[in-house]
Design a protein around this motif. Sequence first.
Motif, short mmCIF file in Angstrom:
data_model
loop_
_atom_site.label_atom_id
_atom_site.label_comp_id
_atom_site.label_asym_id
_atom_site.label_seq_id
_atom_site.Cartn_x
_atom_site.Cartn_y
_atom_site.Cartn_z
N MET A 75 9.31 -4.41 1.46
CA MET A 75 8.28 -4.58 0.44
C MET A 75 6.89 -4.58 1.07
N VAL A 76 6.74 -5.28 2.20
CA VAL A 76 5.43 -5.49 2.82
C VAL A 76 4.84 -4.21 3.39
N LEU A 77 5.65 -3.43 4.08
CA LEU A 77 5.13 -2.26 4.81
C LEU A 77 4.42 -1.25 3.90
N PRO A 78 5.04 -0.83 2.79
CA PRO A 78 4.34 0.16 1.93
C PRO A 78 3.03 -0.36 1.36
N ILE A 79 3.02 -1.63 0.87
CA ILE A 79 1.78 -2.12 0.25
C ILE A 79 0.71 -2.39 1.31
N TYR A 80 1.15 -2.69 2.55
CA TYR A 80 0.18 -2.88 3.64
C TYR A 80 -0.56 -1.57 3.93
N PHE A 81 0.20 -0.46 4.03
CA PHE A 81 -0.43 0.83 4.34
C PHE A 81 -1.15 1.40 3.11
N LEU A 82 -0.63 1.13 1.91
CA LEU A 82 -1.31 1.58 0.69
C LEU A 82 -2.66 0.90 0.55
N LYS A 83 -2.73 -0.33 0.98
CA LYS A 83 -3.99 -1.08 0.91
C LYS A 83 -5.07 -0.45 1.77
N LYS A 84 -4.67 0.27 2.83
CA LYS A 84 -5.63 0.89 3.75
C LYS A 84 -6.23 2.18 3.20
N VAL A 85 -5.59 2.73 2.15
CA VAL A 85 -6.08 3.98 1.56
C VAL A 85 -7.42 3.72 0.87
N ASP A 86 -8.38 4.60 1.11
CA ASP A 86 -9.73 4.40 0.57
C ASP A 86 -9.73 4.26 -0.95
N LEU A 87 -8.87 5.02 -1.61
CA LEU A 87 -8.84 4.99 -3.07
C LEU A 87 -8.54 3.58 -3.59
N VAL A 88 -7.75 2.82 -2.82
CA VAL A 88 -7.38 1.46 -3.22
C VAL A 88 -8.34 0.44 -2.63
#
Length: 506
Positions: free
Chosen positions: A448-461
């Motif tokens: 659960m943690v890994l995808p939302i951690y990297f998604l959080k780094k995306v500029d759009l988010v």
Amino acid sequence: MSNLKKTAIWITLLALILKLSGFLRESIIAREFGANDYTDGYLIAFSFITLVVAMISIGFNNVFLPLYVKHKEDSPAETERNANGIMNSTVALFLIITIAGFFLVPYFVPFLFGDMNPETEKVAVDITKIFFLFMSAIALNGILESYLQGRRIFVPSQISKLLATLMGAVFALLFSDTWGIYSLAYGFVFGTILGIIVQFFFLTRNGFKWMPTFKVDETFKKAFIVLIIPSLLNSVVGQINMFVNKIFASGTVGGAVTYLNNASLLISIPNAIYATTIAAIIFTLLSEQVNDQRKFQNTFFMGMEISLLTLMPIAAGLWVVGEEALSFIYERGKFTAGDTANTYTALVLYLPLIVTQGLQFIVSKSLYAQGKTGIVFRISVTTIVVNLILNFLLVDRYGYPALAVASSVVSVYYLVVSSVVVYKGFEGQEARKLWRLFSRAIPPTVLMVLPIYFLKKVDLVSNLYSLFQLAILVPIGVIIYTVALRFFYKEGFYRLLNMVKKKKAV
């Protein structure tokens, strides 16, 4: 059991509202006052209130309520007179504490909290004097909660707590320009008095009559006195540890007490809501099954399983989105981005508490159900010593974050020692089941943690406002964890699902 579950659901909803109102108050404090020496002084003064509330709501309640209910069945009129005598005597005792404490505040507050900044010391002393003036009213407010519970009336007590919290926020909004940080104290006192009125109204509607008496039957009095001392001591252990942390924090940087307080408030939400529900369901089952070893063990494991499977992903999720959550709640007005970052530092170090306190709740309740209250007390007292030692060794070198580390270490210690005591009375395979539970709960959490951690780094988010980031990341995390849990731990997934279905079916 149906009525019990209905009550649990209502109390859970009210606990959630109370927590949200608490965050509303803290958000207003952050906007109006920020995080500084003044807010630290207010929080130090409020420590005395939390200590008294814990003594009455937990210590007094744990003793008075069973005695009241038990004796009321046999002799209702005499029990009502005894209850009035106990209430009047307790309020009178707090009146003495009020008078003595008001004049001694300028001496014992600086003594307890040591090297405070001058502004912090002045605010802490002044607000503590305000609270001591109304200490008997605060105690009475908590005592009335026990009387209402004895008559199976629960909602007015929650309304009373809401009034104290909300009035603090309202007074801060309306009068902060005139009274400054002191508006919070005036609002809390005003809300407490309103709460007393509300609770007395519902008590009198239910047939309660106040009697001007201090007389208590000898049998009732002896039973009450014998039980009240260990109960009071056990009820304040957690508050004493928090008290100790604030003492050490007040000697570090300005705003340290506020950073720790704001972080711990966010940490406390899952367990405050979760524990309220578990108290009405799991603890009841444990109490009913204490003489059936097999059922008792199964219920205990069910409680540990539910705790771990729900609280571990919350703790891991807050590691990823905790800063955004803090920013949304606090970061406005005088509470800066730097204050948010400092609070997040404490939050990360507090995260183990979410899991350990949830598990500890089940462990302690199982010991209470078995009548091992003395063991719980002895173990909990040692946590004060461990906490003191860790604070003394770490705070000078690492500052206020060390206090969060100490709290987490103490919580792990408390859980391990208590669990050893419980599992000594269980069959050997029960401990192995617990280790397997941990091994099967970790993979879904990591996935659960890994995808939302990297998604959080995306500029759009990452460029979005904190609330919008939470609205995107949290649902994604919940979906991933649910699917992963179904894949890695099918039995636990379905047991958790069945628990939710049973609550909704009530």
